[in-house]
Design an enzyme around this catalytic site. Structure first.
Site, PDB file in Angstrom:
ATOM      1  N   GLU A 128       0.793  -1.236   0.000  1.00  0.00           N
ATOM      2  CA  GLU A 128       0.000   0.000   0.000  1.00  0.00           C
ATOM      3  C   GLU A 128       0.824   1.284   0.000  1.00  0.00           C
ATOM      4  O   GLU A 128       0.549   2.199   0.776  1.00  0.00           O
ATOM      5  CB  GLU A 128      -0.982  -0.018   1.180  1.00  0.00           C
ATOM      6  CG  GLU A 128      -1.875  -1.237   1.156  1.00  0.00           C
ATOM      7  CD  GLU A 128      -2.772  -1.379   2.388  1.00  0.00           C
ATOM      8  OE1 GLU A 128      -2.769  -0.487   3.243  1.00  0.00           O
ATOM      9  OE2 GLU A 128      -3.493  -2.393   2.472  1.00  0.00           O
ATOM     10  N   GLU A 178      -6.645 -10.242  -1.042  1.00  0.00           N
ATOM     11  CA  GLU A 178      -7.457  -9.915   0.151  1.00  0.00           C
ATOM     12  C   GLU A 178      -8.932  -9.739  -0.194  1.00  0.00           C
ATOM     13  O   GLU A 178      -9.559  -8.742   0.187  1.00  0.00           O
ATOM     14  CB  GLU A 178      -6.918  -8.629   0.816  1.00  0.00           C
ATOM     15  CG  GLU A 178      -5.442  -8.697   1.170  1.00  0.00           C
ATOM     16  CD  GLU A 178      -4.921  -7.471   1.916  1.00  0.00           C
ATOM     17  OE1 GLU A 178      -5.747  -6.687   2.423  1.00  0.00           O
ATOM     18  OE2 GLU A 178      -3.699  -7.307   1.984  1.00  0.00           O
TER      19      GLU A 178
HETATM   20  O1  9MR Z   1      -7.640  -7.609   8.627  1.00  0.00           O
HETATM   21  C1  9MR Z   1      -6.525  -7.000   9.260  1.00  0.00           C
HETATM   22  C2  9MR Z   1      -6.895  -6.560  10.664  1.00  0.00           C
HETATM   23  O2  9MR Z   1      -7.221  -7.669  11.479  1.00  0.00           O
HETATM   24  C3  9MR Z   1      -5.733  -5.789  11.287  1.00  0.00           C
HETATM   25  O3  9MR Z   1      -6.116  -5.270  12.539  1.00  0.00           O
HETATM   26  C4  9MR Z   1      -5.332  -4.654  10.362  1.00  0.00           C
HETATM   27  C5  9MR Z   1      -4.112  -3.888  10.906  1.00  0.00           C
HETATM   28  O4  9MR Z   1      -2.981  -4.721  10.975  1.00  0.00           O
HETATM   29  O5  9MR Z   1      -5.012  -5.132   9.065  1.00  0.00           O
HETATM   30  C6  9MR Z   1      -6.083  -5.802   8.435  1.00  0.00           C
HETATM   31  O6  9MR Z   1      -5.688  -6.283   7.168  1.00  0.00           O
HETATM   32  C7  9MR Z   1      -5.293  -5.310   6.215  1.00  0.00           C
HETATM   33  C8  9MR Z   1      -4.167  -5.896   5.396  1.00  0.00           C
HETATM   34  O7  9MR Z   1      -3.121  -6.298   6.232  1.00  0.00           O
HETATM   35  C9  9MR Z   1      -3.683  -4.928   4.346  1.00  0.00           C
HETATM   36  N1  9MR Z   1      -4.758  -4.444   3.519  1.00  0.00           N
HETATM   37  C10 9MR Z   1      -5.937  -3.938   4.218  1.00  0.00           C
HETATM   38  C11 9MR Z   1      -6.425  -4.971   5.238  1.00  0.00           C
HETATM   39  C12 9MR Z   1      -7.697  -4.469   5.925  1.00  0.00           C
HETATM   40  O8  9MR Z   1      -7.420  -3.345   6.685  1.00  0.00           O
END
Ligand code: 9MR
Length: 321
Positions: free
Chosen positions: A127, A233
């Site tokens: 990102e 994702e």
């Molecule tokens: O689903 C993930 C959530 O449980 C975590 O708290 C968060 C922060 O680490 O990240 C979420 O996953 C993200 C992913 O790592 C990157 N793309 C966006 C996802 C949704 O926020």
């Protein structure tokens, strides 16, 4: 457990099918994971702050649990992630010099590379692109410390330190043309030095912002990069993200739209299957999804299994074709 067909079986001639797992869901959802998925991604546990304490010492316990579970069951693990603006200790990194940050990353890559030998790929930078369509890069501590070309620096390090891994650039909202163009620009820069092996399309989509045509266009444009695609994702949100409406207010029409969009997404991925490595859904069952807590608390339905672990309408749509 329901006697639904196995997702990974249905898709065995197309691409691997994955899910995001965390330590809380591993025991509860073991049967679903084993039946349907042949690749997993740690939802948090392999992020920098998932692997290290605030003083930056390592604590591998949570990541090890998932890694060992996957290995014992012949399931592949995607490494997620090395450099991101979240899942880090921002203030700690902010207090470091450029040189210290490079040393930290060098040590980090060496350590995860040696410990998680069977991880096949890493989302090296996650990102980096700005959500401001007129900008290019997001403002992050990595960028401030390492400079505007920090993603080149990080991928060069990864190529040197974990040379046997598939190196991935991963980003979201790839179905929006301006953002997609910026992602493609960044990937092309990495490609000129041979630093990238695959592109990660996250595919967090929503029926209000994304159509089947947008999906098709994004696969078409990314396919022109000449790199394999990891769809990393997937979830399809139903309601407006800023609307705190409860789940019960969702119309039948919206649910139908969601199932149709899932169907279109998987049909498009089958069409492009020659360049698609894997399709990962971001969570096993609805109660696990990050969308339940995004902006406000609300029960969401965005995945392939509902809160009771039963296959959703979308599941049936993508397995019957
Ligand atoms: O689903 C993930 C959530 O449980 C975590 O708290 C968060 C922060 O680490 O990240 C979420 O996953 C993200 C992913 O790592 C990157 N793309 C966006 C996802 C949704 O926020």
């Amino acid at each position: 457990m329901s006697n639904a067909v196995s997702l990974k079986e249905v898709y065995k001639d197309y691409f691997k099918v994955g899910t995001a797992v965390n330590n809380r869901c591993l025991d509860r959802d073991k049967d679903i994971i084993l039946k349907h998925f042949n690749t997993v991604t740690c939802e948090y546990e392999m992020k920098l702050a998932g692997l290290r304490r605030p003083d930056l010492t390592f604590d591998f316990a949570n990541a090890d649990k998932i890694y060992n579970f996957a290995n014992e069951n012949g399931i592949e693990v995607r490494g997620h992630n090395l450099v991101w603006h979240q899942g880090i200790y921002t203030e700690v990194l902010e207090s470091m010099t450029k040189q210290q940050l490079i040393e930290l990353m060098t040590e980090h890559m060496r350590t995860v590379g040696e410990r998680y030998k069977k991880v096949v790929c890493w989302d090296v930078v996650n990102e980096a692109i700005s959500d401001d369509w007129n900008g290019f890069l997001r403002d992050t501590v990595w960028r401030r410390k390492l400079g505007d070309d920090y993603y080149m620096t990080v991928f060069r390090l990864a190529r040197e330190i974990i040379p046997d891994k598939t190196l991935v650039y991963n980003d979201f909202n790839e179905y929006e043309e301006p953002k997609r163009n910026n992602i493609i620009k960044l990937v092309k820069q990495l490609k000129t030095e041979g630093l990238i092996d695959a592109v990660g399309m996250q595919c967090h989509i929503n029926i209000l912002y994304c159509t089947a045509d947008d999906i098709k266009r994004s696969f078409e444009e990314f396919s022109k990069l000449g790199l394999p695609i990891h769809v990393t994702e997937i979830d399809i949100g139903l309601p407006e993200m800023n609307d705190p409406a409860p789940l019960s207010s969702m119309t039948q029409e919206q649910r139908e739209q969601q199932a149709s969009l899932y169907e279109a997404l998987f049909a498009t991925m089958r069409e492009y299957s020659s360049i698609i490595d894997s399709a990962t859904v971001w969570g096993v069952r609805d109660s696990q999804s990050w969308l339940n807590n995004f902006r406000f608390e609300r029960e969401c339905t965005a995945l392939l299994f509902d809160k009771d672990g039963q296959p959703t309408e979308a599941f049936y749509r993508i397995t019957q074709f």
